[in-house]
Design a protein around this motif. Structure first.
Motif, PDB file in Angstrom:
ATOM      1  N   ALA A   1       0.827  -1.216   0.000  1.00 40.25           N
ATOM      2  CA  ALA A   1       0.000   0.000   0.000  1.00 40.25           C
ATOM      3  C   ALA A   1       0.857   1.260   0.000  1.00 40.25           C
ATOM      4  O   ALA A   1       0.506   2.259  -0.629  1.00 40.25           O
ATOM      5  N   VAL A   2       1.985   1.219   0.702  1.00 40.15           N
ATOM      6  CA  VAL A   2       2.862   2.389   0.783  1.00 40.15           C
ATOM      7  C   VAL A   2       3.628   2.589  -0.527  1.00 40.15           C
ATOM      8  O   VAL A   2       3.734   3.702  -1.041  1.00 40.15           O
ATOM      9  N   ILE A   3       4.160   1.507  -1.085  1.00 39.90           N
ATOM     10  CA  ILE A   3       5.018   1.621  -2.271  1.00 39.90           C
ATOM     11  C   ILE A   3       4.215   1.733  -3.562  1.00 39.90           C
ATOM     12  O   ILE A   3       4.601   2.456  -4.477  1.00 39.90           O
ATOM     13  N   ALA A   4       3.118   1.001  -3.647  1.00 38.31           N
ATOM     14  CA  ALA A   4       2.387   0.873  -4.915  1.00 38.31           C
ATOM     15  C   ALA A   4       1.535   2.090  -5.237  1.00 38.31           C
ATOM     16  O   ALA A   4       0.318   2.030  -5.272  1.00 38.31           O
ATOM     17  N   THR A   5       2.184   3.182  -5.501  1.00 36.48           N
ATOM     18  CA  THR A   5       1.482   4.393  -5.932  1.00 36.48           C
ATOM     19  C   THR A   5       1.852   4.661  -7.378  1.00 36.48           C
ATOM     20  O   THR A   5       3.022   4.573  -7.759  1.00 36.48           O
ATOM     21  N   GLY A   6       0.866   4.946  -8.192  1.00 29.34           N
ATOM     22  CA  GLY A   6       1.128   5.254  -9.592  1.00 29.34           C
ATOM     23  C   GLY A   6       1.870   4.137 -10.289  1.00 29.34           C
ATOM     24  O   GLY A   6       1.456   2.991 -10.275  1.00 29.34           O
ATOM     25  N   ASP A   7       2.999   4.457 -10.899  1.00 30.90           N
ATOM     26  CA  ASP A   7       3.772   3.482 -11.673  1.00 30.90           C
ATOM     27  C   ASP A   7       4.585   2.540 -10.795  1.00 30.90           C
ATOM     28  O   ASP A   7       5.252   1.647 -11.312  1.00 30.90           O
ATOM     29  N   GLU A   8       4.543   2.742  -9.505  1.00 30.53           N
ATOM     30  CA  GLU A   8       5.367   1.935  -8.608  1.00 30.53           C
ATOM     31  C   GLU A   8       4.683   0.640  -8.169  1.00 30.53           C
ATOM     32  O   GLU A   8       5.187  -0.047  -7.299  1.00 30.53           O
ATOM     33  N   TRP A   9       3.564   0.285  -8.763  1.00 30.83           N
ATOM     34  CA  TRP A   9       2.861  -0.907  -8.308  1.00 30.83           C
ATOM     35  C   TRP A   9       3.673  -2.175  -8.543  1.00 30.83           C
ATOM     36  O   TRP A   9       3.569  -3.141  -7.806  1.00 30.83           O
ATOM     37  N   ARG A  10       4.544  -2.162  -9.564  1.00 33.22           N
ATOM     38  CA  ARG A  10       5.406  -3.322  -9.807  1.00 33.22           C
ATOM     39  C   ARG A  10       6.326  -3.561  -8.612  1.00 33.22           C
ATOM     40  O   ARG A  10       6.472  -4.679  -8.141  1.00 33.22           O
ATOM     41  N   TRP A  11       6.938  -2.468  -8.131  1.00 31.24           N
ATOM     42  CA  TRP A  11       7.882  -2.591  -7.024  1.00 31.24           C
ATOM     43  C   TRP A  11       7.152  -2.865  -5.721  1.00 31.24           C
ATOM     44  O   TRP A  11       7.677  -3.558  -4.837  1.00 31.24           O
ATOM     45  N   GLY A  12       5.944  -2.351  -5.574  1.00 31.96           N
ATOM     46  CA  GLY A  12       5.133  -2.663  -4.400  1.00 31.96           C
ATOM     47  C   GLY A  12       4.785  -4.140  -4.352  1.00 31.96           C
ATOM     48  O   GLY A  12       4.871  -4.783  -3.293  1.00 31.96           O
ATOM     49  N   ALA A  13       4.418  -4.700  -5.521  1.00 36.50           N
ATOM     50  CA  ALA A  13       4.084  -6.127  -5.597  1.00 36.50           C
ATOM     51  C   ALA A  13       5.311  -6.978  -5.292  1.00 36.50           C
ATOM     52  O   ALA A  13       5.230  -7.976  -4.565  1.00 36.50           O
TER      53      ALA A  13
ATOM     54  N   ALA B   1       3.452 -10.623 -11.545  1.00 33.00           N
ATOM     55  CA  ALA B   1       3.446 -11.128 -12.922  1.00 33.00           C
ATOM     56  C   ALA B   1       2.672 -10.188 -13.842  1.00 33.00           C
ATOM     57  O   ALA B   1       3.147  -9.832 -14.934  1.00 33.00           O
ATOM     58  N   ILE B   2       1.491  -9.759 -13.398  1.00 33.34           N
ATOM     59  CA  ILE B   2       0.676  -8.844 -14.218  1.00 33.34           C
ATOM     60  C   ILE B   2       1.371  -7.496 -14.363  1.00 33.34           C
ATOM     61  O   ILE B   2       1.448  -6.928 -15.453  1.00 33.34           O
ATOM     62  N   SER B   3       1.896  -6.978 -13.259  1.00 31.44           N
ATOM     63  CA  SER B   3       2.473  -5.632 -13.283  1.00 31.44           C
ATOM     64  C   SER B   3       3.740  -5.547 -14.125  1.00 31.44           C
ATOM     65  O   SER B   3       4.006  -4.524 -14.743  1.00 31.44           O
ATOM     66  N   PHE B   4       4.524  -6.628 -14.177  1.00 30.45           N
ATOM     67  CA  PHE B   4       5.729  -6.609 -15.005  1.00 30.45           C
ATOM     68  C   PHE B   4       5.403  -6.923 -16.465  1.00 30.45           C
ATOM     69  O   PHE B   4       6.036  -6.406 -17.370  1.00 30.45           O
ATOM     70  N   ALA B   5       4.386  -7.766 -16.679  1.00 26.38           N
ATOM     71  CA  ALA B   5       3.992  -8.095 -18.057  1.00 26.38           C
ATOM     72  C   ALA B   5       3.302  -6.910 -18.730  1.00 26.38           C
ATOM     73  O   ALA B   5       3.482  -6.671 -19.918  1.00 26.38           O
ATOM     74  N   ASP B   6       2.508  -6.175 -17.946  1.00 25.72           N
ATOM     75  CA  ASP B   6       1.763  -5.043 -18.495  1.00 25.72           C
ATOM     76  C   ASP B   6       1.715  -3.912 -17.462  1.00 25.72           C
ATOM     77  O   ASP B   6       0.723  -3.754 -16.752  1.00 25.72           O
ATOM     78  N   PRO B   7       2.805  -3.116 -17.365  1.00 30.10           N
ATOM     79  CA  PRO B   7       2.881  -2.060 -16.345  1.00 30.10           C
ATOM     80  C   PRO B   7       1.728  -1.049 -16.394  1.00 30.10           C
ATOM     81  O   PRO B   7       1.394  -0.445 -15.380  1.00 30.10           O
ATOM     82  N   SER B   8       1.108  -0.884 -17.553  1.00 31.46           N
ATOM     83  CA  SER B   8       0.009   0.083 -17.650  1.00 31.46           C
ATOM     84  C   SER B   8      -1.357  -0.613 -17.659  1.00 31.46           C
ATOM     85  O   SER B   8      -2.333  -0.079 -18.172  1.00 31.46           O
TER      86      SER B   8
END
Length: 196
Positions: free
Chosen positions: A21-33, A72-79
């Motif tokens: 929840a803290v990290i996954a803001t905007g485009d950072e959801w990959r790193w949050g996951a 897997a989803i966030s790295f395969a399709d970041p947007s």
């Protein structure tokens, strides 16, 4: 003191979700996951080495599965169109975990409660009922959070204060209930036995 340590350790099971929840803001959801996955796996390894059974690690195991899928989803399709709904998806997944555990008659709180209660009460109907009620309260809170967050993120995606308020309230209310409800039931049971 042991009960407090177990409660604190049990709530640490939510750490992967909090970090996400803290990290996954905007485009950072990959790193949050990815961070959520690493923490969930770390908690599982530490718990297993300390002798915990799998039924004491339902939230951690659920987190590992969720974050494998999310990473897997966030790295395969970041947007991905799912990205803005991360907070709602987290709560929907947790709701599935809670209600699923009830559906198979193994409320996710049972394993945790066994580490705090004497063995002679583990198989009593009252012990099961208390844990079923607590799990249902968590499940309801997760559903409410998922719905409110999905609506908020759709209608007002930049309403950060409202999103945080929903997250905090829907976590604190069941947490307080989890601490207080067993004490209330125990007091009623003692009073009923005293009257009888």
């Amino acid at each position: 003191m042991k009960r407090v340590r177990v409660m604190v350790r049990s709530f640490l099971g939510f750490l992967p979700w909090i970090v996400y929840a803290v990290i996954a803001t905007g485009d950072e959801w990959r790193w949050g996951a990815l961070a959520g996955l690493v923490i969930a796996l770390g908690l599982i390894v530490v718990d297993r080495r300390s002798g915990k059974d799998w039924d004491q690690m339902v939230i951690e195991t659920s987190a590992a599965i969720f974050f494998v899928l999310t990473a897997a989803i966030s790295f395969a399709d970041p947007s991905s169109s799912l990205m803005p709904y991360g907070p709602a998806l987290v709560n929907a997944w947790l709701a599935l975990t809670a209600w699923g555990s009830l559906a198979i008659r193994k409320p996710f709180t049972l394993g945790i409660a066994r580490s705090m209660a004497p063995e002679e009460v583990w198989r009593t109907p009252r012990f099961y009922r208390v844990n079923a009620v607590i799990t249902a309260v968590w499940g309801t809170a997760f559903v409410v959070a998922a719905v409110l967050l999905a609506v908020l993120l759709n209608v007002a995606p930049h309403a950060t204060a409202a999103v945080i308020a929903v997250k905090v309230v829907t976590f604190v209310v069941p947490m307080v209930f989890t601490v207080r409800y067993p004490k209330i039931v125990s007091a009623r049971y003692r009073d009923a036995r005293g009257v009888a």
